[in-house]
Motif scaffolding. Structure first.
Motif, mmCIF file in Angstrom:
data_model
loop_
_atom_site.group_PDB
_atom_site.id
_atom_site.type_symbol
_atom_site.label_atom_id
_atom_site.label_comp_id
_atom_site.label_asym_id
_atom_site.label_seq_id
_atom_site.Cartn_x
_atom_site.Cartn_y
_atom_site.Cartn_z
ATOM 1 N N VAL A 1 -2.628 12.312 -12.654
ATOM 2 C CA VAL A 1 -2.671 11.104 -11.722
ATOM 3 C C VAL A 1 -3.507 11.051 -10.231
ATOM 4 C CG1 VAL A 1 -0.178 10.489 -9.771
ATOM 5 C CG2 VAL A 1 0.156 11.244 -12.370
ATOM 6 N N THR A 2 -3.797 10.337 -9.494
ATOM 7 C CA THR A 2 -4.712 9.760 -9.111
ATOM 8 C C THR A 2 -3.862 8.995 -7.620
ATOM 9 O OG1 THR A 2 -6.468 9.386 -10.292
ATOM 10 C CG2 THR A 2 -6.989 9.559 -8.248
ATOM 11 N N ILE A 3 -4.332 10.098 -6.661
ATOM 12 C CA ILE A 3 -3.807 9.782 -5.367
ATOM 13 C C ILE A 3 -4.285 9.488 -4.440
ATOM 14 C CG2 ILE A 3 -1.543 9.396 -4.060
ATOM 15 C CD1 ILE A 3 0.020 9.694 -6.677
ATOM 16 N N SER A 4 -4.830 8.612 -3.982
ATOM 17 C CA SER A 4 -5.682 8.872 -2.549
ATOM 18 C C SER A 4 -5.068 8.384 -1.529
ATOM 19 C CB SER A 4 -7.131 8.383 -2.917
ATOM 20 O OG SER A 4 -6.994 6.795 -2.932
ATOM 21 N N SER A 5 -4.221 8.817 -1.082
ATOM 22 C CA SER A 5 -3.040 8.629 0.198
ATOM 23 C C SER A 5 -3.282 9.925 0.892
ATOM 24 C CB SER A 5 -1.301 8.242 -0.074
ATOM 25 O OG SER A 5 -1.350 9.191 -0.048
ATOM 26 N N THR B 1 2.583 4.504 -9.223
ATOM 27 C CA THR B 1 1.265 5.710 -9.791
ATOM 28 C C THR B 1 2.451 6.466 -10.595
ATOM 29 O OG1 THR B 1 -0.404 5.063 -8.865
ATOM 30 C CG2 THR B 1 -0.401 7.290 -9.964
ATOM 31 N N LEU B 2 2.935 7.411 -9.830
ATOM 32 C CA LEU B 2 4.388 8.051 -10.244
ATOM 33 C C LEU B 2 5.603 8.313 -11.762
ATOM 34 C CD1 LEU B 2 4.975 10.624 -6.805
ATOM 35 C CD2 LEU B 2 3.430 10.959 -8.994
ATOM 36 N N ARG B 3 5.995 6.674 -10.925
ATOM 37 C CA ARG B 3 6.739 6.426 -12.166
ATOM 38 C C ARG B 3 5.417 5.915 -13.261
ATOM 39 N NH1 ARG B 3 7.765 0.067 -11.257
ATOM 40 N NH2 ARG B 3 5.734 0.266 -12.833
ATOM 41 N N ASP B 4 4.688 5.020 -13.441
ATOM 42 C CA ASP B 4 4.121 5.590 -14.623
ATOM 43 C C ASP B 4 3.917 6.268 -15.379
ATOM 44 O OD1 ASP B 4 4.223 2.058 -14.606
ATOM 45 O OD2 ASP B 4 2.447 2.093 -13.419
ATOM 46 N N GLY C 1 1.576 14.224 -5.834
ATOM 47 C CA GLY C 1 0.774 13.864 -6.937
ATOM 48 C C GLY C 1 -0.207 14.749 -7.772
ATOM 49 N N GLU C 2 -0.684 16.136 -6.438
ATOM 50 C CA GLU C 2 -1.218 17.428 -7.406
ATOM 51 C C GLU C 2 -0.155 17.946 -8.457
ATOM 52 O OE1 GLU C 2 -2.962 18.947 -4.543
ATOM 53 O OE2 GLU C 2 -4.976 16.896 -3.762
ATOM 54 N N ALA C 3 0.987 18.039 -7.715
ATOM 55 C CA ALA C 3 2.337 19.074 -8.273
ATOM 56 C C ALA C 3 2.203 18.134 -8.920
ATOM 57 C CB ALA C 3 3.053 19.442 -7.042
ATOM 58 N N PHE C 4 2.715 16.845 -9.579
ATOM 59 C CA PHE C 4 2.825 16.259 -10.767
ATOM 60 C C PHE C 4 2.002 16.598 -11.730
ATOM 61 C CE2 PHE C 4 3.384 13.100 -13.723
ATOM 62 C CZ PHE C 4 4.222 12.493 -14.085
ATOM 63 N N ASN C 5 0.573 16.564 -11.656
ATOM 64 C CA ASN C 5 -0.355 16.956 -12.778
ATOM 65 C C ASN C 5 -0.613 18.503 -13.115
ATOM 66 O OD1 ASN C 5 -1.748 14.352 -12.517
ATOM 67 N ND2 ASN C 5 -2.938 15.139 -10.362
ATOM 68 N N VAL C 6 -0.167 19.760 -12.073
ATOM 69 C CA VAL C 6 0.298 20.853 -12.593
ATOM 70 C C VAL C 6 1.477 20.772 -13.608
ATOM 71 C CG1 VAL C 6 0.760 23.138 -11.854
ATOM 72 C CG2 VAL C 6 -0.818 21.869 -10.037
ATOM 73 N N MET C 7 2.567 20.005 -13.499
ATOM 74 C CA MET C 7 3.420 20.195 -13.892
ATOM 75 C C MET C 7 3.348 19.456 -15.672
ATOM 76 S SD MET C 7 6.847 17.953 -13.801
ATOM 77 C CE MET C 7 6.250 16.494 -13.569
ATOM 78 N N ALA C 8 2.353 18.915 -14.525
ATOM 79 C CA ALA C 8 2.154 17.731 -16.941
ATOM 80 C C ALA C 8 1.049 18.451 -17.560
ATOM 81 C CB ALA C 8 1.790 16.380 -16.492
ATOM 82 N N LYS D 1 0.906 -1.449 0.098
ATOM 83 C CA LYS D 1 -0.094 0.091 -0.034
ATOM 84 C C LYS D 1 0.573 1.160 0.114
ATOM 85 C CE LYS D 1 -4.408 -1.745 2.164
ATOM 86 N NZ LYS D 1 -4.820 -1.739 2.978
ATOM 87 N N LYS D 2 2.216 1.411 0.454
ATOM 88 C CA LYS D 2 2.731 2.768 0.783
ATOM 89 C C LYS D 2 3.174 2.847 -0.815
ATOM 90 C CE LYS D 2 2.347 4.037 5.105
ATOM 91 N NZ LYS D 2 1.855 5.534 5.258
#
Length: 289
Positions: free
Chosen positions: A262-266, A245-248, A274-281, A238-239
């Protein structure tokens, strides 16, 4: 030991009550009363009044002979104490004795024979296969649930002179017996200086729970290790899911695909990443398209 002391105390109280009830009655009334009340004080199977001249007047059952009291017992009886006396050449028969009226010794003595079932039925309070022996001073046997073996007494006697309680083992036939003893002080209440309670069990029965525990210990231990390993592997997986997800997503961006989010609900740092990655993408997608 404390249960035996409680029962002796109860008998002493019952004898006091009987003495009070008999104090104001005539001899004829006494006999009639106890014939009408056969179930009164059932812990005493026989009752008798003994005059100072030695005449025995039976109120219930039959007491074969008047017990011979020691000088110390006679003094304690005169002080109003209840005397506990073991009958000689008898099978666990015990008498309780007191003055009918401690303020008037001429009224004679009240003697009751104790129900053996009431006084000695202690096996239900002990583990299975436990033997019980109760000794008075000088190793006089007052009660034994099984015939006493000489090997037990040989092991016990030296210990009684050194301690009021302890543990020992002895050989009973082909088996080893594990035993404990405890001295209950009764002199202040019942004229007997002390009673020694001895309990004994076969070693195999005492150690049976340990043997059973050893039989199930290792299977339970293996199951516990397996459970902990599976639980730990599940938590690690789980960790690591957000990292996968970020690697893919990084591989997709490297291939020129900026459209997928990217959807990460942790609800932790990975979610923020994940949110920062989506803004960058999204910004990269705007610059390259």
């Amino acid at each position: 030991g404390m249960e035996l002391f409680r029962r002796l105390s109860l008998l002493s109280t019952e004898l006091d009550l009987i003495g009070d009830m008999l104090h104001a009655q005539s001899t004829v009334t006494k006999k009639a009363f106890w014939k009408m009340k056969p179930n009164l004080f059932p812990n005493l199977t026989a009752l008798a009044i003994v005059s100072n001249a030695g005449e025995m007047n039976h109120l219930r059952g039959v007491i074969e002979s008047q017990p011979l009291l020691s000088e110390i017992q006679a003094k304690q009886l005169a002080l109003g104490m209840t005397i506990v006396h073991a009958l000689e050449n008898s099978d666990a028969s015990i008498l309780v004795i007191r003055l009918v009226n401690p303020k008037d010794p001429t009224k004679g003595k009240l003697i009751g024979r104790v129900s053996s079932e009431f006084l000695w039925s202690v096996e239900t309070l002990l583990p299975r296969s436990t033997e019980v022996v109760i000794l008075a001073p000088d190793n006089i046997v007052m009660y034994s649930s099984q015939p006493i073996q000489s090997t037990m007494m040989l092991s016990l006697t030296p210990l009684l002179t050194a301690s009021i309680s302890g543990h020992f083992d002895w050989r009973g036939g082909e088996s080893t017996q594990l035993a404990s003893f405890w001295s209950v002080f009764t002199k202040a209440d019942f004229s007997i200086p002390y009673l020694v309670i001895v309990t004994s069990q076969p070693e195999v029965d005492v150690l049976a729970p340990i043997v059973d525990f050893r039989a199930i210990y290792f299977p339970i231990l293996l199951l516990a290790i397996l459970f902990v390993s599976l639980f730990a592997a599940n938590q690690i997986r789980k960790k690591l899911e957000p990292l996968v997800t970020l690697r893919d997503a990084t591989q997709r961006i490297a291939g020129g695909d900026f459209s997928k989010q990217v959807t990460i609900s942790s609800n932790d740092e990975f979610a923020q990443l994940g949110e920062a990655f989506n803004v960058m993408a999204q910004r990269l997608g705007t610059q390259f398209t």
